[in-house]
Design a protein around this motif. Structure first.
Motif, PDB file in Angstrom:
ATOM      1  N   ILE A  57       0.838  -1.595  -0.264  1.00 53.87           N
ATOM      2  CA  ILE A  57      -0.009  -0.216   0.251  1.00 53.87           C
ATOM      3  C   ILE A  57       0.750   1.596   0.308  1.00 53.87           C
ATOM      4  CG2 ILE A  57      -1.266   1.583   1.567  1.00 53.87           C
ATOM      5  CD1 ILE A  57      -2.680  -1.035   2.603  1.00 53.87           C
ATOM      6  N   PHE A  58       2.173   0.812   0.908  1.00 54.44           N
ATOM      7  CA  PHE A  58       3.105   2.522   0.978  1.00 54.44           C
ATOM      8  C   PHE A  58       3.725   2.822   0.028  1.00 54.44           C
ATOM      9  CE2 PHE A  58       1.100   1.089   5.642  1.00 54.44           C
ATOM     10  CZ  PHE A  58       0.206   2.589   4.990  1.00 54.44           C
ATOM     11  N   ALA A  59       4.302   1.412  -0.354  1.00 50.05           N
ATOM     12  CA  ALA A  59       5.470   1.632  -1.419  1.00 50.05           C
ATOM     13  C   ALA A  59       5.360   2.550  -2.887  1.00 50.05           C
ATOM     14  CB  ALA A  59       5.747  -0.169  -2.098  1.00 50.05           C
ATOM     15  N   PRO A  60       4.117   1.996  -3.242  1.00 50.78           N
ATOM     16  CA  PRO A  60       4.044   2.594  -4.366  1.00 50.78           C
ATOM     17  C   PRO A  60       3.800   4.737  -4.492  1.00 50.78           C
ATOM     18  CG  PRO A  60       2.490   0.428  -4.401  1.00 50.78           C
ATOM     19  CD  PRO A  60       3.597   1.268  -2.905  1.00 50.78           C
ATOM     20  N   ALA A  61       2.985   5.081  -3.075  1.00 48.83           N
ATOM     21  CA  ALA A  61       3.007   6.173  -2.755  1.00 48.83           C
ATOM     22  C   ALA A  61       4.211   6.667  -2.654  1.00 48.83           C
ATOM     23  CB  ALA A  61       1.771   6.072  -1.395  1.00 48.83           C
ATOM     24  N   VAL A  62       5.057   6.055  -1.551  1.00 52.42           N
ATOM     25  CA  VAL A  62       6.284   6.914  -1.554  1.00 52.42           C
ATOM     26  C   VAL A  62       6.714   6.642  -2.942  1.00 52.42           C
ATOM     27  CG1 VAL A  62       7.922   6.274  -0.074  1.00 52.42           C
ATOM     28  CG2 VAL A  62       6.397   6.185   1.117  1.00 52.42           C
ATOM     29  N   ALA A  63       6.900   5.494  -3.833  1.00 52.35           N
ATOM     30  CA  ALA A  63       8.052   6.125  -4.636  1.00 52.35           C
ATOM     31  C   ALA A  63       7.751   6.955  -5.567  1.00 52.35           C
ATOM     32  CB  ALA A  63       7.598   4.367  -5.657  1.00 52.35           C
TER      33      ALA A  63
END
Length: 86
Positions: free
Chosen positions: A80-86
């Motif tokens: 959930i969080f990795a794509p948004a951080v990327a």
């Protein structure tokens, strides 16, 4: 209640105001899925647009100015969080 933060245990009252606001958006469900377990339901944070954006900004802040080639989100919540951080 104790919260792990940057290598030391801190109480909820010791958190910086922004972290405390984000933590307040996470629902705590005691005794789920069985007695003695405290489940943290992040759906209440995910459905809050400003809260989610603030969380992503906070997660990303540490890496500003660094040469990052890959952001990898492992396990249950990482996807959930990795794509948004990327």
């Amino acid at each position: 209640m104790k919260v792990l933060g940057r290598g030391s245990l801190r109480t909820r009252n010791d958190l910086n105001p922004l972290t405390a606001q984000l933590k307040a958006k996470i629902r705590e469900i005691p005794d789920f899925p069985k007695p003695g377990i405290l489940f943290y339901d992040i759906t209440t944070l995910l459905k809050d647009k400003l809260g989610f954006a603030t969380l992503v900004d906070q997660l990303s802040e540490h890496y500003i100015g660094q040469d990052i080639d890959l952001v990898l989100g492992m396990e249950a919540r990482g996807f959930i969080f990795a794509p948004a951080v990327a």
